[in-house]
Design an enzyme around this catalytic site. Structure first.
Site, PDB file in Angstrom:
ATOM      1  CG  ASN A 184      -7.009 -10.464  10.091  1.00  0.00           C
ATOM      2  OD1 ASN A 184      -8.099  -9.031  10.900  1.00  0.00           O
ATOM      3  ND2 ASN A 184      -6.235  -9.874   8.304  1.00  0.00           N
ATOM      4  CG  ASN A 206      -8.811  -0.383   4.531  1.00  0.00           C
ATOM      5  OD1 ASN A 206      -8.881  -0.827   3.468  1.00  0.00           O
ATOM      6  ND2 ASN A 206      -9.145  -1.120   5.809  1.00  0.00           N
ATOM      7  CB  CYS A 236     -11.453  -3.408   5.856  1.00  0.00           C
ATOM      8  SG  CYS A 236     -11.833  -4.799   7.143  1.00  0.00           S
ATOM      9  N   GLY A 256      -0.545 -13.722   4.040  1.00  0.00           N
ATOM     10  CA  GLY A 256       0.163 -14.566   3.924  1.00  0.00           C
ATOM     11  C   GLY A 256       0.397 -15.371   2.695  1.00  0.00           C
ATOM     12  N   GLY A 290       0.959  -8.204  -1.093  1.00  0.00           N
ATOM     13  CA  GLY A 290       0.192 -10.042  -0.091  1.00  0.00           C
ATOM     14  C   GLY A 290       1.289 -10.896  -0.192  1.00  0.00           C
ATOM     15  N   GLY A 291       1.630 -11.824   0.638  1.00  0.00           N
ATOM     16  CA  GLY A 291       2.445 -12.822   1.455  1.00  0.00           C
ATOM     17  C   GLY A 291       4.046 -12.817   0.784  1.00  0.00           C
ATOM     18  CB  THR A 311       1.296 -12.206   6.853  1.00  0.00           C
ATOM     19  OG1 THR A 311       0.021 -12.339   6.960  1.00  0.00           O
ATOM     20  CG2 THR A 311       0.999 -13.708   7.903  1.00  0.00           C
TER      21      THR A 311
HETATM   22  C1  LIG Z   1      -3.972  -8.936  11.585  1.00  0.00           C
HETATM   23  C2  LIG Z   1      -4.174  -8.140  10.559  1.00  0.00           C
HETATM   24  C3  LIG Z   1      -5.065  -7.113  10.047  1.00  0.00           C
HETATM   25  C4  LIG Z   1      -4.838  -6.018   8.953  1.00  0.00           C
HETATM   26  N1  LIG Z   1      -4.881  -4.725   9.106  1.00  0.00           N
HETATM   27  C5  LIG Z   1      -5.511  -4.074   8.612  1.00  0.00           C
HETATM   28  C6  LIG Z   1      -6.230  -2.988   8.348  1.00  0.00           C
HETATM   29  O1  LIG Z   1      -6.550  -2.411   9.663  1.00  0.00           O
HETATM   30  N2  LIG Z   1      -5.877  -1.676   7.374  1.00  0.00           N
HETATM   31  C7  LIG Z   1      -5.411  -2.463   6.430  1.00  0.00           C
HETATM   32  O2  LIG Z   1      -5.830  -1.539   4.780  1.00  0.00           O
HETATM   33  N3  LIG Z   1      -5.181  -4.059   5.916  1.00  0.00           N
HETATM   34  C8  LIG Z   1      -4.700  -4.406   7.316  1.00  0.00           C
HETATM   35  N4  LIG Z   1      -5.025  -5.616   6.997  1.00  0.00           N
HETATM   36  C9  LIG Z   1      -4.205  -6.544   5.629  1.00  0.00           C
HETATM   37  C10 LIG Z   1      -3.099  -6.361   5.720  1.00  0.00           C
HETATM   38  O3  LIG Z   1      -2.296  -4.456   5.397  1.00  0.00           O
HETATM   39  C11 LIG Z   1      -2.414  -6.822   3.636  1.00  0.00           C
HETATM   40  O4  LIG Z   1      -2.894  -5.964   2.257  1.00  0.00           O
HETATM   41  C12 LIG Z   1      -2.924  -8.502   3.786  1.00  0.00           C
HETATM   42  O5  LIG Z   1      -2.239  -8.780   4.377  1.00  0.00           O
HETATM   43  C13 LIG Z   1      -1.935  -9.263   2.365  1.00  0.00           C
HETATM   44  O6  LIG Z   1      -0.345  -8.874   2.663  1.00  0.00           O
HETATM   45  P1  LIG Z   1       0.341  -9.768   3.834  1.00  0.00           P
HETATM   46  O7  LIG Z   1      -0.429 -11.351   3.178  1.00  0.00           O
HETATM   47  O8  LIG Z   1       0.865  -9.405   3.564  1.00  0.00           O
HETATM   48  O9  LIG Z   1      -0.615  -9.445   4.796  1.00  0.00           O
HETATM   49  C14 LIG Z   1      -4.231  -6.582   8.210  1.00  0.00           C
HETATM   50  C15 LIG Z   1      -3.504  -7.707   7.761  1.00  0.00           C
HETATM   51  C16 LIG Z   1      -3.608  -8.749   9.472  1.00  0.00           C
HETATM   52  C17 LIG Z   1      -2.849 -10.225   8.949  1.00  0.00           C
END
Ligand SMILES: Cc1cc2nc3c(=O)[nH]c(=O)nc-3n(C[C@H](O)[C@H](O)[C@H](O)COP(=O)(O)O)c2cc1C
Length: 306
Positions: free
Chosen positions: A73, A131, A134, A220, A246-247, A269
């Protein structure tokens, strides 16, 4: 061990949460959107989409691409700004019944401090997540890449708020333990790892990157091994609790993070393809902890034997 005897409460520095299963920022909207799928009041914490001081339109499309076992993303912190968040989203979130951890991103040091000070005047937030990780905004990761800048921004926020502070780190660094130590020195109550991993997707026929912003953040199941590694390294480096991200999509993923050193987890995700993932994990947690003979979450945290 009897699963009904397991105490799920977790202390994350000065933040007490009813259980360790939270939902990650950016993957759960402002919670309203998910209210029809799960009982929001059961979550260990809700992290709404990161807020910036001023409204941001985000990056040009495409902003999401599916990849093998994950997604990329490049949303670019699209949000309506802090005042709109306080007016339109915080009152709803405050009534949900689970801890609300407001994720903020400043464009510079002073903005982080200003935003934290503004939140201090409101009610409804249980904690603040910084954050500093990012990958999708210009200079967005500076604070999470340089230990001195990281310590300074955390201590700057610490000085203006009584709320517990979580520092969210990026994996896109050479030495994540050094950044975690800096966040701890600045006064972070806990450290969350990881934000997304910088990546790209390409259409070779058109010779173009698929994301409008060229690069984006990979999330993911594809990044789980990287996240586990980061939790392992950070948990060894700091005394404050670590939150794993993370995932994570299943109870097995969650237990892997806990034994590796995470005191809590955030689900990101997985919410997109299964909005009930967090509750399924929560329902399975007492039995999984009991299987290891634990009566409290803390009994298993960081118990890897190597
Ligand atoms: C579409 C999308 C938008 C995200 N927006 C933010 C955000 O605004 N702030 C933030 O700290 N992390 C954001 N993240 C990161 C997630 O919070 C997380 O740290 C990262 O996706 C890893 O976890 P996951 O694999 O379970 O998604 C975003 C992730 C995705 C997929």
């Amino acid at each position: 061990m009897n699963a009904s005897a397991v105490d799920l409460r977790v202390e994350l520095g000065r933040l007490s949460v009813p259980n360790p299963v939270m939902v990650a920022s950016g993957a759960f909207g402002y919670a309203r959107e998910l209210a029809g799928f799960i009982d929001l009041s059961r979550l260990g914490g809700i992290l709404p989409k990161t807020v910036t001081k001023l409204p941001r339109a985000g990056n040009p499309p495409w902003r999401t691409v599916e990849t093998a076992a994950g997604m990329l993303n490049s949303i670019g912190l699209d949000n309506d700004g802090l005042e709109a968040f306080i007016e339109h989203h915080l009152p709803y979130l405050a009534g949900v019944g689970s801890p609300i951890i407001v994720s903020i991103a400043g464009a510079n040091h002073d903005e982080f401090v200003e935003m934290a000070a503004r939140l201090e005047q409101t009610t409804g937030a249980s904690a603040i997540e910084l954050n500093i990780s990012c990958p999708n905004v210009s200079h967005g990761v500076d604070f999470g890449v340089d230990p001195r800048m990281c310590e300074r921004v955390v201590s700057g926020v610490r000085a203006v708020t009584s709320l517990p502070i979580i520092a969210k780190l990026t994996p896109n660094v050479a030495d994540i333990a050094a950044i975690a130590k800096a966040a701890e020195a600045g006064g972070a109550d806990s450290i969350s790892v990881i934000n997304t991993c910088l990546g790209m997707a390409v259409d070779w026929r058109r010779r173009r990157p698929l994301l409008g912003n060229v690069m984006g953040g990979l999330s993911g199941p594809a990044i789980k091994p990287i996240a586990l590694r980061a939790v392992y390294q950070v948990a060894k480096a700091v005394r404050v609790p670590v939150i794993g991200i993370g995932g994570i999509a299943t109870i097995d993923d969650t237990m892997e993070f806990l034994v590796t050193g995470a005191s809590a987890v955030q689900i990101g995700t997985a919410n997109f393809y299964d909005p009930t993932a967090s509750i399924r994990i929560l329902d399975a947690l007492p039995a999984a902890l009991a299987e290891l003979g634990a009566t409290r979450v803390a009994d298993v945290v960081g118990t890897l034997t190597k």
